[in-house]
Design a protein around this motif. Structure first.
Motif, PDB file in Angstrom:
ATOM      1  N   SER A 157       0.810  -1.215   0.000  1.00 43.72           N
ATOM      2  CA  SER A 157       0.000   0.000   0.000  1.00 43.72           C
ATOM      3  C   SER A 157       0.848   1.273   0.000  1.00 43.72           C
ATOM      4  N   TYR A 158       2.081   1.179   0.496  1.00 45.78           N
ATOM      5  CA  TYR A 158       2.913   2.374   0.647  1.00 45.78           C
ATOM      6  C   TYR A 158       3.845   2.617  -0.537  1.00 45.78           C
ATOM      7  N   ILE A 159       3.870   1.687  -1.502  1.00 49.40           N
ATOM      8  CA  ILE A 159       4.884   1.761  -2.561  1.00 49.40           C
ATOM      9  C   ILE A 159       4.813   3.070  -3.336  1.00 49.40           C
ATOM     10  N   ALA A 160       3.605   3.441  -3.783  1.00 48.84           N
ATOM     11  CA  ALA A 160       3.474   4.626  -4.634  1.00 48.84           C
ATOM     12  C   ALA A 160       3.969   5.887  -3.937  1.00 48.84           C
ATOM     13  N   VAL A 161       3.539   6.117  -2.711  1.00 49.46           N
ATOM     14  CA  VAL A 161       3.935   7.345  -2.030  1.00 49.46           C
ATOM     15  C   VAL A 161       5.412   7.294  -1.639  1.00 49.46           C
ATOM     16  N   VAL A 162       5.944   6.113  -1.337  1.00 50.75           N
ATOM     17  CA  VAL A 162       7.373   5.989  -1.029  1.00 50.75           C
ATOM     18  C   VAL A 162       8.214   6.326  -2.259  1.00 50.75           C
ATOM     19  N   ILE A 163       7.813   5.797  -3.416  1.00 46.82           N
ATOM     20  CA  ILE A 163       8.539   6.112  -4.651  1.00 46.82           C
ATOM     21  C   ILE A 163       8.471   7.610  -4.949  1.00 46.82           C
ATOM     22  N   THR A 164       7.291   8.214  -4.729  1.00 46.71           N
ATOM     23  CA  THR A 164       7.137   9.654  -4.966  1.00 46.71           C
ATOM     24  C   THR A 164       8.064  10.450  -4.071  1.00 46.71           C
ATOM     25  N   VAL A 165       8.082  10.121  -2.786  1.00 45.29           N
ATOM     26  CA  VAL A 165       8.912  10.853  -1.816  1.00 45.29           C
ATOM     27  C   VAL A 165      10.394  10.688  -2.146  1.00 45.29           C
ATOM     28  N   MET A 166      10.810   9.454  -2.431  1.00 52.02           N
ATOM     29  CA  MET A 166      12.223   9.213  -2.717  1.00 52.02           C
ATOM     30  C   MET A 166      12.652   9.864  -4.034  1.00 52.02           C
ATOM     31  N   SER A 167      11.758   9.896  -5.000  1.00 52.50           N
ATOM     32  CA  SER A 167      12.075  10.542  -6.277  1.00 52.50           C
ATOM     33  C   SER A 167      12.239  12.043  -6.113  1.00 52.50           C
ATOM     34  N   LEU A 168      11.460  12.632  -5.200  1.00 48.67           N
ATOM     35  CA  LEU A 168      11.534  14.075  -4.972  1.00 48.67           C
ATOM     36  C   LEU A 168      12.785  14.479  -4.211  1.00 48.67           C
ATOM     37  N   TYR A 169      13.100  13.705  -3.161  1.00 42.98           N
ATOM     38  CA  TYR A 169      14.122  14.150  -2.212  1.00 42.98           C
ATOM     39  C   TYR A 169      15.447  13.404  -2.326  1.00 42.98           C
ATOM     40  N   ALA A 170      15.490  12.345  -3.109  1.00 47.36           N
ATOM     41  CA  ALA A 170      16.740  11.614  -3.335  1.00 47.36           C
ATOM     42  C   ALA A 170      16.737  11.170  -4.796  1.00 47.36           C
ATOM     43  N   ASN A 171      17.077  12.095  -5.678  1.00 49.53           N
ATOM     44  CA  ASN A 171      16.891  11.892  -7.123  1.00 49.53           C
ATOM     45  C   ASN A 171      17.620  10.674  -7.668  1.00 49.53           C
ATOM     46  N   ASP A 172      18.752  10.310  -7.060  1.00 47.63           N
ATOM     47  CA  ASP A 172      19.537   9.197  -7.584  1.00 47.63           C
ATOM     48  C   ASP A 172      18.864   7.843  -7.375  1.00 47.63           C
ATOM     49  N   CYS A 173      17.833   7.791  -6.529  1.00 47.81           N
ATOM     50  CA  CYS A 173      17.204   6.510  -6.199  1.00 47.81           C
ATOM     51  C   CYS A 173      16.619   5.829  -7.425  1.00 47.81           C
ATOM     52  N   GLY A 197       3.300  13.730 -10.333  1.00 48.57           N
ATOM     53  CA  GLY A 197       2.184  13.261  -9.523  1.00 48.57           C
ATOM     54  C   GLY A 197       1.868  14.170  -8.357  1.00 48.57           C
ATOM     55  N   LEU A 198       2.131  15.475  -8.500  1.00 48.84           N
ATOM     56  CA  LEU A 198       1.952  16.430  -7.402  1.00 48.84           C
ATOM     57  C   LEU A 198       0.906  17.485  -7.756  1.00 48.84           C
ATOM     58  N   PHE A 199      -0.010  17.731  -6.832  1.00 51.51           N
ATOM     59  CA  PHE A 199      -0.898  18.882  -6.975  1.00 51.51           C
ATOM     60  C   PHE A 199      -0.107  20.133  -6.617  1.00 51.51           C
ATOM     61  N   PRO A 200      -0.255  21.211  -7.396  1.00 51.73           N
ATOM     62  CA  PRO A 200       0.603  22.395  -7.218  1.00 51.73           C
ATOM     63  C   PRO A 200       0.191  23.282  -6.052  1.00 51.73           C
ATOM     64  N   PHE A 244       4.866  20.306   2.455  1.00 55.69           N
ATOM     65  CA  PHE A 244       4.832  19.910   1.047  1.00 55.69           C
ATOM     66  C   PHE A 244       5.475  21.024   0.219  1.00 55.69           C
ATOM     67  N   PRO A 245       6.797  21.161   0.290  1.00 58.25           N
ATOM     68  CA  PRO A 245       7.459  22.270  -0.408  1.00 58.25           C
ATOM     69  C   PRO A 245       7.394  22.172  -1.925  1.00 58.25           C
ATOM     70  N   ASN A 246       7.144  20.985  -2.456  1.00 54.02           N
ATOM     71  CA  ASN A 246       7.077  20.807  -3.909  1.00 54.02           C
ATOM     72  C   ASN A 246       5.657  20.575  -4.419  1.00 54.02           C
ATOM     73  N   GLY A 247       4.690  20.546  -3.508  1.00 50.27           N
ATOM     74  CA  GLY A 247       3.318  20.217  -3.869  1.00 50.27           C
ATOM     75  C   GLY A 247       2.855  18.972  -3.126  1.00 50.27           C
ATOM     76  N   ILE A 248       1.561  18.695  -3.183  1.00 48.44           N
ATOM     77  CA  ILE A 248       0.989  17.579  -2.431  1.00 48.44           C
ATOM     78  C   ILE A 248       0.861  16.355  -3.345  1.00 48.44           C
TER      79      ILE A 248
END
Length: 463
Positions: free
Chosen positions: A83-99, A414-417, A424-428
């Motif tokens: 259940s957490y995969i999508a939001v985990v991928i979103t968070v890691m993609s935003l804050y740790a680009n190399d992931c 995948g972020l609302f502006p 949510f510094p980059n959007g929700i």
């Protein structure tokens, strides 16, 4: 001819939660539990770039702690939650680009440390909900989180991951489709076949791995260089990173979808255990009354997982089904399984072998599994007989689905502006935004029910 009185009584075989089987039985039953949780738990680690060794370690320790918190009354095994995969991928993609920018990356500690803070937030939410239910009862919670919210959120979680599954599969379509087809075949044609029926993901992964080997797309070098015994790469949560605090809300809100899942598992186990108790002529345990305690145990598992650096956890329906098949609900057996998982976490060659699984194989498995998550949301709505002809239910469900799925697919990253500094510094994230929106709209209907305006309410369908 023997009379009825001459017949020997049939011996009932089974273990209740407090029972301790003989050593041989305890080890074999415990190994079956580990084997059942292994494929899905490891797959989540692969998809989210978590360390496989830590994930196994956290699964074992988290299960043991959760069993103790539940006072050894609720037999559950804990593994990684999809259940957490999508939001985990979103968070890691935003804050740790190399992931996720480099397909060769199998472990991303920078992203894991940020997500750990969010998993700890999930633990707190689960514990608070559990304590609230113990105080006021589940009915009050159902007003805030009715099935239309939890069911639609599960649909969003599954379908929002479609792009990830297809991108992974697209690295080698033939291998992905072979993996997908054999996994579906195993899940359908082995259904109800005992332990074999519990392992379609494992069998699908093995066949997919064989197909990938035949196509020559596996790099075995990591296995050769790995040590047989290797300490799991435990990481500490990034409390010092301000970006991690935005992850808390994003990840913790997904607990909304896991609460009904965990409760459904509890009801299922209660039914099986009390049936065995009746055959053994023992008192019924009625663990279904321990909904709040069960959620507190879920939170305790995530506290452990969050501190060690493992994937966010949940109690596993696959393991519950295995317990029903083997008629084994022994808590000591589950603790034994936890110890086995801990030991597996220290086998470096095993972690290296898992990390050689090609992305295409993972993609083939994901197409099926992510779709199943979405279908489980549909099943929840059906089982609760939600009236989808009522405008109130339609409004809440429609808004969650379009904002969650549409936002994940159509909006950049995948972020609302809507920027909220410090959170949510980059959007929700779309999944989070859809959950918040659904809850708020439902609260409007709770505070201003249609009956105040002379509208007849029809909560459920009576069929």
């Amino acid at each position: 001819m023997a009379t009825v009185s001459d017949e020997k009584p049939i011996k009932v075989v089974g273990y209740m939660p407090a029972d301790t089987p003989p050593l041989g039985a305890m080890l074999s039953l415990g190994f079956q539990q580990v084997l059942t949780m292994f494929p899905a738990t490891i797959l989540v680690a692969l998809l989210t770039k978590f360390d496989v060794g830590v994930t196994l370690l956290a699964s074992g320790v988290g299960t043991i702690i959760a069993l103790l918190v539940a006072r050894r009354k609720i037999p559950m095994y804990y593994g990684s939650s999809f259940s957490y995969i999508a939001v985990v991928i979103t968070v890691m993609s935003l804050y740790a680009n190399d992931c996720f920018s480099n397909p060769a990356t199998t472990y991303c500690p920078a992203g894991v440390r940020i997500v750990q803070v969010g998993i700890l937030g999930t633990a707190i939410v689960e514990i608070l909900i559990g304590l609230l239910i113990m105080r006021v009862g589940k009915a009050a919670l159902d007003k805030v989180l009715p099935p239309i919210i939890t069911g639609c959120l599960a649909i969003v979680i599954g379908i929002a991951l479609a792009g990830t599954a297809l991108n992974n599969a697209g690295t080698h379509w033939p291998v992905a489709f072979i993996t997908l087809l054999v996994t579906v075949g195993f899940s359908v044609y082995l259904n109800g076949k005992g332990l074999l029926g519990m392992l379609p993901i494992l069998f699908g992964a093995i066949v997919g791995y064989g197909a990938a080997a035949a196509f020559g797309i596996i790099d075995y070098s990591a296995i050769a260089t790995a040590h047989w015994v290797q300490a799991p790469r435990i990481t500490l949560p990034a409390f010092e990173d301000p970006r991690a605090w935005g992850a808390v809300i994003s990840i913790a809100l997904i607990a909304i979808a896991t609460v009904p899942e965990s409760t459904a598992h509890l009801y299922q186990m209660s039914l099986y255990i009390d049936a065995l108790a009746n055959e053994l002529k023992r008192p019924a345990l009625k663990i279904k009354e321990l909904i709040g305690l069960n959620l507190v145990a879920d939170g305790a598992d995530d506290l452990v997982v969050g501190m060690l650096g493992g994937c966010a956890g949940t109690n596993y329906g696959e393991n519950n089904s295995l317990m029903a098949i083997t008629r084994n609900y022994s808590v000591p057996v589950l603790m034994t399984a936890g110890v086995m998982a801990i030991l597996l976490g220290f086998i470096g060659k095993l972690a290296a072998l898992v990390q050689t699984i090609p992305t295409a194989v993972v993609g083939g498995l994901s197409i099926y599994l992510f779709g199943v998550i979405g279908m489980q949301g549909v099943a929840l709505i059906q089982s609760e007989k939600v009236n989808l002809f009522e405008p109130r239910q339609l409004a809440v469900g429609a808004i969650i689905l379009v904002s969650g799925i549409g936002g994940s697919i159509a909006l950049p990253n995948g972020l609302f502006p809507f920027v909220i500094p410090g959170i949510f510094p980059n959007g929700i994230p779309a999944i989070v935004f859809s959950a918040i929106l659904g809850i708020l709209i439902n609260l409007v209907f709770v505070l201003l029910p249609p009956s105040l305006f002379g509208v007849k309410e029809r909560e459920n369908l009576n069929v």
